[in-house]
Design a protein around this motif. Structure first.
Motif, PDB file in Angstrom:
ATOM      1  N   LEU A  52       8.758  -2.678   6.224  1.00 17.78           N
ATOM      2  CA  LEU A  52       7.559  -1.906   5.904  1.00 17.78           C
ATOM      3  C   LEU A  52       7.771  -1.048   4.664  1.00 17.78           C
ATOM      4  N   ALA A  53       8.943  -0.450   4.539  1.00 15.40           N
ATOM      5  CA  ALA A  53       9.231   0.387   3.367  1.00 15.40           C
ATOM      6  C   ALA A  53       9.174  -0.425   2.081  1.00 15.40           C
ATOM      7  N   ILE A  54       9.692  -1.642   2.117  1.00 11.84           N
ATOM      8  CA  ILE A  54       9.662  -2.485   0.916  1.00 11.84           C
ATOM      9  C   ILE A  54       8.228  -2.855   0.568  1.00 11.84           C
ATOM     10  N   PHE A  55       7.445  -3.284   1.563  1.00 17.73           N
ATOM     11  CA  PHE A  55       6.053  -3.651   1.309  1.00 17.73           C
ATOM     12  C   PHE A  55       5.270  -2.467   0.745  1.00 17.73           C
ATOM     13  N   GLN A  56       5.376  -1.318   1.389  1.00 12.99           N
ATOM     14  CA  GLN A  56       4.607  -0.156   0.959  1.00 12.99           C
ATOM     15  C   GLN A  56       5.039   0.308  -0.418  1.00 12.99           C
ATOM     16  N   PHE A  57       6.339   0.312  -0.675  1.00 14.78           N
ATOM     17  CA  PHE A  57       6.840   0.751  -1.984  1.00 14.78           C
ATOM     18  C   PHE A  57       6.319  -0.158  -3.087  1.00 14.78           C
ATOM     19  N   LEU A  58       6.359  -1.458  -2.877  1.00 11.75           N
ATOM     20  CA  LEU A  58       5.894  -2.390  -3.906  1.00 11.75           C
ATOM     21  C   LEU A  58       4.397  -2.266  -4.129  1.00 11.75           C
ATOM     22  N   TRP A  59       3.632  -2.115  -3.054  1.00 13.67           N
ATOM     23  CA  TRP A  59       2.179  -2.005  -3.190  1.00 13.67           C
ATOM     24  C   TRP A  59       1.803  -0.770  -3.999  1.00 13.67           C
ATOM     25  N   VAL A  60       2.412   0.353  -3.674  1.00 17.92           N
ATOM     26  CA  VAL A  60       2.044   1.601  -4.349  1.00 17.92           C
ATOM     27  C   VAL A  60       2.577   1.618  -5.780  1.00 17.92           C
TER      28      VAL A  60
ATOM     29  N   VAL B 112       1.009   0.566  11.164  1.00 18.32           N
ATOM     30  CA  VAL B 112       0.955   0.752  12.615  1.00 18.32           C
ATOM     31  C   VAL B 112       0.919  -0.589  13.333  1.00 18.32           C
ATOM     32  N   PHE B 113       0.155  -1.523  12.807  1.00 18.17           N
ATOM     33  CA  PHE B 113       0.077  -2.855  13.419  1.00 18.17           C
ATOM     34  C   PHE B 113       1.436  -3.545  13.413  1.00 18.17           C
ATOM     35  N   LEU B 114       2.152  -3.466  12.300  1.00 20.56           N
ATOM     36  CA  LEU B 114       3.454  -4.121  12.200  1.00 20.56           C
ATOM     37  C   LEU B 114       4.481  -3.488  13.137  1.00 20.56           C
ATOM     38  N   LEU B 115       4.601  -2.164  13.095  1.00 20.20           N
ATOM     39  CA  LEU B 115       5.608  -1.503  13.914  1.00 20.20           C
ATOM     40  C   LEU B 115       5.255  -1.526  15.396  1.00 20.20           C
TER      41      LEU B 115
END
Length: 301
Positions: free
Chosen positions: A225-233, A181-184
């Motif tokens: 955001l999709a790349i960050f979230q995908f890599l983290w999970v 939310v902060f990023l977007l």
């Protein structure tokens, strides 16, 4: 006849070039070629462990136990696909690989959808308490995951979510939303207000503006955001270690159990680790163009 006022010539003093620092002069002497060579050397050293992991996944267990992976350059006959064929027959590893997909994809999609809607509301919809809610979301960024492990474990036990894939997904979504939310929100706030006002004057409602105007413009930030979230999970171990069981264990937890039970089984570990690393690399390179645009967004404003 009135006399014209007298004027004096203006002296223009041209200042010299600004004084360059010692580092700038040094870089100017050697040129950019040296910098590129240094970066190339750093990249090579950075990729050496990845190369070693890939070579080890193509060698038999006996070869890995008796010699180093670099000996393959003098004896290329060591390379074989036997490890990957054995990995495909490993029920536990393949089930954990499927669990990783079932955890990562919903956790990424839900975070993007919820965060995009919330970010648009916080950026362009005026409602009571909007600023305080933004401050609260920013404050949640500093909360470590370890603080919530025990309380959420008790909550999952009450609702029967402990040890399920849904529980792991919900935890990742909850802790991925503040940053998303902060990023977007910061990216959506940079959209020109005249563009949204023009859409409203044409009769577009908020949902249509969000879908037809904001989302196409915010695609680079959403892809980042999709790349960050995908890599983290995908690479997570802590959350899976606490909330997942044997039936819902992802690939990271399955490889950890292999290491605990078979400490010298390097052929299984190297093959599984490299297989788990290939998917994030494919996702990153597929969205690399949007990722670079999202990182550089706002730099020229």
């Amino acid at each position: 006849m009135t006399a014209l006022p007298t004027t004096e010539p203006v002296r223009i003093v041209v200042a010299g070039a600004p004084r360059r620092s010692a580092l700038a002069r040094l870089l100017g002497v050697f040129g950019s070629g040296v910098v590129r060579a240094v970066l190339a050397v750093v990249a090579v050293f950075w990729l050496v462990p990845v190369l070693g992991l890939f070579v080890a996944s193509l060698r038999t267990e006996s070869d890995n136990n008796t010699s180093g992976w670099w000996t393959v350059f003098t004896a290329p006959a060591q390379l074989t696909l036997r490890n990957y064929r054995a990995l495909l027959d490993n029920t536990e590893i393949m089930r954990s690989f499927g669990n990783t997909v079932l955890i990562t994809v919903p956790a990424t999609v839900l975070v993007i959808v919820i965060a995009a809607l919330a970010a648009y509301a916080l950026a362009w919809i005026d409602f009571p308490g909007r600023d305080w809610l933004t401050v609260l979301i920013v404050g949640l960024l500093v909360m470590p995951i370890q603080v919530a492990l025990i309380p959420i474990s008790r909550l999952y036990g009450l609702f029967g979510l402990f040890g399920s894939i849904a529980g792991v997904v919900m935890f990742h979504v909850a802790f991925g939303l503040p940053f998303a939310v902060f990023l977007l929100r910061n990216f959506f706030a940079g959209i020109p207000a005249d563009l949204l006002e023009a859409a409203r004057m044409d009769g577009a409602k908020e949902w249509l503006i969000f879908r037809r105007v904001v989302l196409p413009i915010g695609l680079p930030a959403i892809a980042s955001l999709a790349i960050f979230q995908f890599l983290w999970v995908w690479n997570d171990l802590l959350v899976a270690l606490v909330f997942a069981d044997d039936r819902s264990a992802p690939i990271t937890l399955a490889l950890r159990s292999q290491l605990r039970e078979f400490g010298t089984n390097i052929d299984v570990l190297a093959t599984g680790s490299f297989l788990s690393m290939v998917v994030p690399l494919v996702v990153f390179f597929a969205f690399q163009r949007f990722f670079v645009q999202g990182v550089l967004a706002g730099s020229t404003k």
